[in-house]
Motif scaffolding. Structure first.
Motif, PDB file in Angstrom:
ATOM      1  N   LEU A  44     114.005  63.478 -30.011  1.00 53.88           N
ATOM      2  CA  LEU A  44     113.449  63.412 -28.745  1.00 53.88           C
ATOM      3  C   LEU A  44     112.138  64.414 -28.711  1.00 53.88           C
ATOM      4  O   LEU A  44     111.189  63.927 -28.054  1.00 53.88           O
ATOM      5  CB  LEU A  44     114.406  63.737 -27.509  1.00 53.88           C
ATOM      6  N   GLY A  45     112.143  65.329 -29.422  1.00 53.50           N
ATOM      7  CA  GLY A  45     111.363  66.158 -29.665  1.00 53.50           C
ATOM      8  C   GLY A  45     109.857  65.901 -30.189  1.00 53.50           C
ATOM      9  O   GLY A  45     108.897  65.926 -29.660  1.00 53.50           O
ATOM     10  N   LEU A  46     110.073  64.881 -31.353  1.00 57.93           N
ATOM     11  CA  LEU A  46     108.988  64.100 -31.924  1.00 57.93           C
ATOM     12  C   LEU A  46     108.277  63.158 -31.078  1.00 57.93           C
ATOM     13  O   LEU A  46     107.321  62.944 -31.280  1.00 57.93           O
ATOM     14  CB  LEU A  46     109.525  63.440 -33.271  1.00 57.93           C
ATOM     15  N   LEU A  47     109.232  62.933 -29.953  1.00 59.16           N
ATOM     16  CA  LEU A  47     108.309  62.067 -28.836  1.00 59.16           C
ATOM     17  C   LEU A  47     108.069  62.798 -27.631  1.00 59.16           C
ATOM     18  O   LEU A  47     107.759  62.210 -26.558  1.00 59.16           O
ATOM     19  CB  LEU A  47     109.344  60.891 -28.569  1.00 59.16           C
ATOM     20  N   ASP A  48     107.870  64.178 -28.174  1.00 59.26           N
ATOM     21  CA  ASP A  48     107.354  64.987 -26.596  1.00 59.26           C
ATOM     22  C   ASP A  48     108.338  64.980 -25.748  1.00 59.26           C
ATOM     23  O   ASP A  48     107.742  65.260 -24.421  1.00 59.26           O
ATOM     24  CB  ASP A  48     106.133  64.500 -26.275  1.00 59.26           C
ATOM     25  N   LEU A  49     109.735  64.850 -25.726  1.00 57.53           N
ATOM     26  CA  LEU A  49     110.879  64.950 -24.527  1.00 57.53           C
ATOM     27  C   LEU A  49     111.362  66.304 -24.779  1.00 57.53           C
ATOM     28  O   LEU A  49     111.726  66.686 -25.829  1.00 57.53           O
ATOM     29  CB  LEU A  49     111.487  63.620 -24.751  1.00 57.53           C
ATOM     30  N   LYS A  50     111.418  67.061 -23.673  1.00 60.31           N
ATOM     31  CA  LYS A  50     112.061  68.265 -23.642  1.00 60.31           C
ATOM     32  C   LYS A  50     113.553  68.125 -23.196  1.00 60.31           C
ATOM     33  O   LYS A  50     113.816  67.254 -22.353  1.00 60.31           O
ATOM     34  CB  LYS A  50     111.214  69.239 -22.505  1.00 60.31           C
ATOM     35  N   CYS A  51     114.361  68.915 -23.845  1.00 64.23           N
ATOM     36  CA  CYS A  51     115.857  68.792 -23.741  1.00 64.23           C
ATOM     37  C   CYS A  51     116.349  69.991 -22.975  1.00 64.23           C
ATOM     38  O   CYS A  51     116.093  71.322 -23.526  1.00 64.23           O
ATOM     39  CB  CYS A  51     116.365  68.247 -24.969  1.00 64.23           C
ATOM     40  N   HIS A  52     117.310  69.823 -22.180  1.00 64.17           N
ATOM     41  CA  HIS A  52     118.478  70.697 -21.941  1.00 64.17           C
ATOM     42  C   HIS A  52     119.835  70.445 -22.404  1.00 64.17           C
ATOM     43  O   HIS A  52     120.183  69.361 -22.357  1.00 64.17           O
ATOM     44  CB  HIS A  52     118.517  71.075 -20.336  1.00 64.17           C
ATOM     45  N   LEU A  53     120.679  71.233 -22.905  1.00 61.88           N
ATOM     46  CA  LEU A  53     121.979  70.676 -23.456  1.00 61.88           C
ATOM     47  C   LEU A  53     123.131  71.712 -22.720  1.00 61.88           C
ATOM     48  O   LEU A  53     122.948  72.961 -22.265  1.00 61.88           O
ATOM     49  CB  LEU A  53     122.183  71.201 -25.109  1.00 61.88           C
ATOM     50  N   VAL A  54     124.146  71.056 -22.327  1.00 62.84           N
ATOM     51  CA  VAL A  54     125.266  71.574 -21.772  1.00 62.84           C
ATOM     52  C   VAL A  54     126.390  71.467 -22.742  1.00 62.84           C
ATOM     53  O   VAL A  54     126.890  70.663 -23.363  1.00 62.84           O
ATOM     54  CB  VAL A  54     125.626  70.833 -20.302  1.00 62.84           C
ATOM     55  N   ASP A  55     127.146  72.645 -22.847  1.00 61.65           N
ATOM     56  CA  ASP A  55     128.388  72.721 -23.696  1.00 61.65           C
ATOM     57  C   ASP A  55     129.315  73.559 -23.148  1.00 61.65           C
ATOM     58  O   ASP A  55     129.087  74.683 -22.847  1.00 61.65           O
ATOM     59  CB  ASP A  55     127.829  73.056 -25.296  1.00 61.65           C
ATOM     60  N   ILE A  56     130.679  73.208 -23.328  1.00 65.01           N
ATOM     61  CA  ILE A  56     131.630  74.037 -22.777  1.00 65.01           C
ATOM     62  C   ILE A  56     131.793  75.339 -23.755  1.00 65.01           C
ATOM     63  O   ILE A  56     132.591  76.375 -23.240  1.00 65.01           O
ATOM     64  CB  ILE A  56     133.089  73.321 -22.574  1.00 65.01           C
ATOM     65  N   LEU A  57     131.478  74.977 -25.040  1.00 61.77           N
ATOM     66  CA  LEU A  57     131.808  76.269 -25.973  1.00 61.77           C
ATOM     67  C   LEU A  57     130.795  77.262 -25.607  1.00 61.77           C
ATOM     68  O   LEU A  57     129.762  76.982 -25.027  1.00 61.77           O
ATOM     69  CB  LEU A  57     131.739  75.795 -27.166  1.00 61.77           C
ATOM     70  N   ASP A  58     131.015  78.445 -26.063  1.00 62.12           N
ATOM     71  CA  ASP A  58     130.137  79.535 -25.990  1.00 62.12           C
ATOM     72  C   ASP A  58     128.880  79.377 -26.872  1.00 62.12           C
ATOM     73  O   ASP A  58     128.083  80.426 -27.072  1.00 62.12           O
ATOM     74  CB  ASP A  58     130.768  80.792 -26.009  1.00 62.12           C
ATOM     75  N   ARG A  59     128.822  78.627 -27.796  1.00 68.16           N
ATOM     76  CA  ARG A  59     127.769  78.761 -28.768  1.00 68.16           C
ATOM     77  C   ARG A  59     127.579  77.105 -29.285  1.00 68.16           C
ATOM     78  O   ARG A  59     128.367  76.174 -29.069  1.00 68.16           O
ATOM     79  CB  ARG A  59     128.345  79.336 -30.161  1.00 68.16           C
ATOM     80  N   PRO A  60     126.305  76.514 -29.838  1.00 65.41           N
ATOM     81  CA  PRO A  60     126.036  75.331 -30.340  1.00 65.41           C
ATOM     82  C   PRO A  60     127.128  74.784 -31.574  1.00 65.41           C
ATOM     83  O   PRO A  60     127.533  76.057 -32.221  1.00 65.41           O
ATOM     84  CB  PRO A  60     124.723  75.401 -30.632  1.00 65.41           C
ATOM     85  N   GLY A  61     127.291  73.654 -31.952  1.00 70.04           N
ATOM     86  CA  GLY A  61     128.124  73.390 -33.003  1.00 70.04           C
ATOM     87  C   GLY A  61     129.139  72.414 -32.691  1.00 70.04           C
ATOM     88  O   GLY A  61     129.695  71.588 -33.840  1.00 70.04           O
ATOM     89  N   GLY A  62     129.741  72.394 -31.483  1.00 65.82           N
ATOM     90  CA  GLY A  62     130.696  71.196 -31.367  1.00 65.82           C
ATOM     91  C   GLY A  62     131.956  71.641 -32.053  1.00 65.82           C
ATOM     92  O   GLY A  62     132.337  72.907 -32.758  1.00 65.82           O
ATOM     93  N   GLN A  63     132.272  70.259 -32.531  1.00 64.35           N
ATOM     94  CA  GLN A  63     133.705  70.483 -33.616  1.00 64.35           C
ATOM     95  C   GLN A  63     133.327  71.174 -34.704  1.00 64.35           C
ATOM     96  O   GLN A  63     134.143  71.920 -35.425  1.00 64.35           O
ATOM     97  CB  GLN A  63     134.262  69.060 -33.799  1.00 64.35           C
ATOM     98  N   CYS A  64     132.138  71.039 -35.363  1.00 62.25           N
ATOM     99  CA  CYS A  64     131.699  71.820 -36.460  1.00 62.25           C
ATOM    100  C   CYS A  64     131.712  73.324 -36.421  1.00 62.25           C
ATOM    101  O   CYS A  64     132.052  73.899 -37.207  1.00 62.25           O
ATOM    102  CB  CYS A  64     130.358  71.736 -36.849  1.00 62.25           C
ATOM    103  N   ALA A  65     131.676  73.705 -35.259  1.00 62.64           N
ATOM    104  CA  ALA A  65     131.611  75.345 -34.729  1.00 62.64           C
ATOM    105  C   ALA A  65     133.149  75.451 -34.525  1.00 62.64           C
ATOM    106  O   ALA A  65     133.519  76.899 -34.867  1.00 62.64           O
ATOM    107  CB  ALA A  65     130.617  75.510 -33.953  1.00 62.64           C
ATOM    108  N   GLU A  66     133.707  74.628 -33.906  1.00 54.93           N
ATOM    109  CA  GLU A  66     135.278  75.086 -33.350  1.00 54.93           C
ATOM    110  C   GLU A  66     136.124  74.840 -34.227  1.00 54.93           C
ATOM    111  O   GLU A  66     137.014  75.586 -34.382  1.00 54.93           O
ATOM    112  CB  GLU A  66     135.385  74.439 -31.920  1.00 54.93           C
ATOM    113  N   LEU A  67     136.134  73.688 -34.802  1.00 58.05           N
ATOM    114  CA  LEU A  67     137.372  73.129 -35.631  1.00 58.05           C
ATOM    115  C   LEU A  67     137.227  73.396 -37.169  1.00 58.05           C
ATOM    116  O   LEU A  67     138.114  73.948 -37.667  1.00 58.05           O
ATOM    117  CB  LEU A  67     137.443  71.701 -35.327  1.00 58.05           C
TER     118      LEU A  67
END
Lengths: 361, 104
Positions: A44-67
């Protein structure tokens, strides 16, 4: 947090977190900061779109970080091997030029369409984010505490059984039983022991996965008779009207016995639950979100779903599939955010424009 | 080869299994109720089963990792195993496991 995790956090790229409840304005709101959500920031960034992300964990990574932060992954193209945490760290480095904003330790709770067609997402902590596009990259759902399959436990949840500690004061002067052998169990034993009337830690074996320093402190408290350690398992609950009076322990030698208790705190790790996303009106099929394979758009225009949470004929739950889905989704998303703009397809290898966005030209 | 699985409702199923498949994968492939949310990485403890006592000594012992992960399971017994850590092979033809209670 384990000592390893602390080291990882120190070397990882810094994370931009949001200030205030908003309403925040952005182009795209991404639900889920796992590998697919992160790579979506890049495309999305390459197309100039800005993003906000929401996650229930206290850090990015999802399953990669938690599991599986320490487990090797062998099927990322051109990366013969990396761990879940390394993949997360590299993605964070890759998306850094686009300054994504993170709303962590929050669950996406409510999605509504405003009069001008903007989507308004509200989280369970009250954060509000407005954007033209929603991308659901929520994997297997939100990571929430495992609830033990003890008969009748539901009746005590919220009054005598707690899977998280929000206000320590509520435990002052109470007889507490904490269950589990990881960092959460040990951390709360140590934090609550000074203010509780009594603390009993119950764990199935006399070995603990928690940080050695916490285990040593716990054992010292036991030696000073300031708390109790029981090597046993929970087999039942006693009480009425939502108020616990005791917890039944069992082990092979001693059989079953009851220990007086006002409040029980079970810490058996996390599990994934789809949660409020199920209420977003997206015609779920077996807890998955059906999408087309051209844009990875859901049955609702402007809402996309990528990664493990979507389904379509031939779907494979692979990280690399999610990356592909992120790229195609982005082409559709930019046409929603900028309907009048002519979109040029470019390569990072040769485009000075893209290289400037990446900060390398 | 056959893998026998008793589900929480007490029903026993004889599942055709293939050599080299994880017990968890056989159970999942036949559509029986197993969560197995990490997909076989010994990372979630949601493929917890009880192995019939007769079969225990034919299985390789729990690894340290499996032992630690069982901390996140419930009603763990001497016969408890994570079914993603058992691979089907000739000697296990006829193995019987019972699905353990799953977290909610």
């Amino acid at each position: 947090m384990s000592p390893d995790a602390a080291t990882d956090a120190a070397t990882a790229p810094s994370i931009i977190t949001a200030e205030g409840a908003g309403p925040h304005q952005t182009d795209v709101t991404i639900i889920g900061a796992g590998p697919c959500g992160l790579f979506a920031v890049f495309e999305l960034g390459l197309l100039d779109l800005k993003c906000h992300l929401v996650d229930i964990l206290d850090r990015p990574g999802g399953q990669c970080a938690e599991l599986y932060p320490e487990k090797p992954i062998y099927d990322i193209p051109a990366v013969p091997v990396c761990t879940g945490q390394e993949l997360t760290d590299r993605l964070m480095e890759q998306v850094a030029p686009f300054s994504p904003v993170f709303h962590l330790s929050q669950m996406a709770e409510k999605l509504e369409k405003l009069e001008d067609g903007t989507w308004r997402l509200t989280t369970d902590t009250g954060t509000v984010i407005d954007s033209k596009v929603i991308v659901i990259a929520a994997g297997g759902g939100s990571f929430v505490p495992k609830k033990p399959p003890i008969p009748g436990i539901d009746a005590y949840e919220g009054s005598s059984v707690f899977y998280a500690v929000r206000k320590m004061e509520q435990f002052r002067g109470k007889k507490l039983i904490v269950a589990g052998g990881g960092d959460s169990a040990l951390d709360w034993v140590l934090n609550l022991q000074p203010l509780a009337e009594s603390v009993t830690l119950v764990h199935r074996r006399d070995e603990f996965r928690a940080a050695p320093d916490s285990v040593n402190k716990m054992r010292a408290l036991v030696a000073e008779k300031k708390m109790t350690l029981e090597i046993a398992q929970i087999s039942g609950l006693e009480g009425e009207n939502g108020q616990l009076t005791g917890v039944v322990f069992k082990d092979k030698e001693r059989g079953e016995w009851s220990v007086p208790c006002d409040m029980l705190l079970p810490f058996y790790g996390l599990t994934m639950k789809l949660g409020p996303v199920a209420e977003f009106g997206l015609n779920l099929e077996q807890n998955l979100i059906p999408v087309d394979t051209e844009k990875f758009e859901t049955s609702t225009s402007g809402i996309f779903a990528i990664g493990d949470i979507n389904t379509y004929p031939g779907k494979l739950k692979l990280i690399l599939s999610g990356f592909h889905e992120a790229a195609l989704m982005s082409q559709a998303a930019v046409r929603i955010v900028h309907p009048d703009k002519k979109i040029r397809f470019q390569y990072t290898t040769s485009s000075t424009d893209l290289q400037q966005k990446l900060g390398v030209a | 080869m056959i893998l026998n699985v008793t589900t929480p409702d007490g029903e026993r199923h004889a599942l055709e299994a293939l050599e080299g498949w994880r017990v968890m994968e056989v159970i999942r492939d036949w559509g029986l109720p197993i969560v197995a949310e990490c997909g076989g990485a010994c990372s979630c403890a949601t493929c917890h089963v009880y192995v019939d006592a007769d079969w225990l000594d034919r299985l390789p012992p729990r690894s340290e990792e499996e032992e630690a992960k069982l901390d996140e399971a419930f009603d763990v017994r001497g016969t408890s195993r994570l079914s993603c850590q058992i691979l089907m092979r000739e000697e296990l033809d006829g193995l019987h496991v019972t699905l353990a209670p799953m977290p909610r």
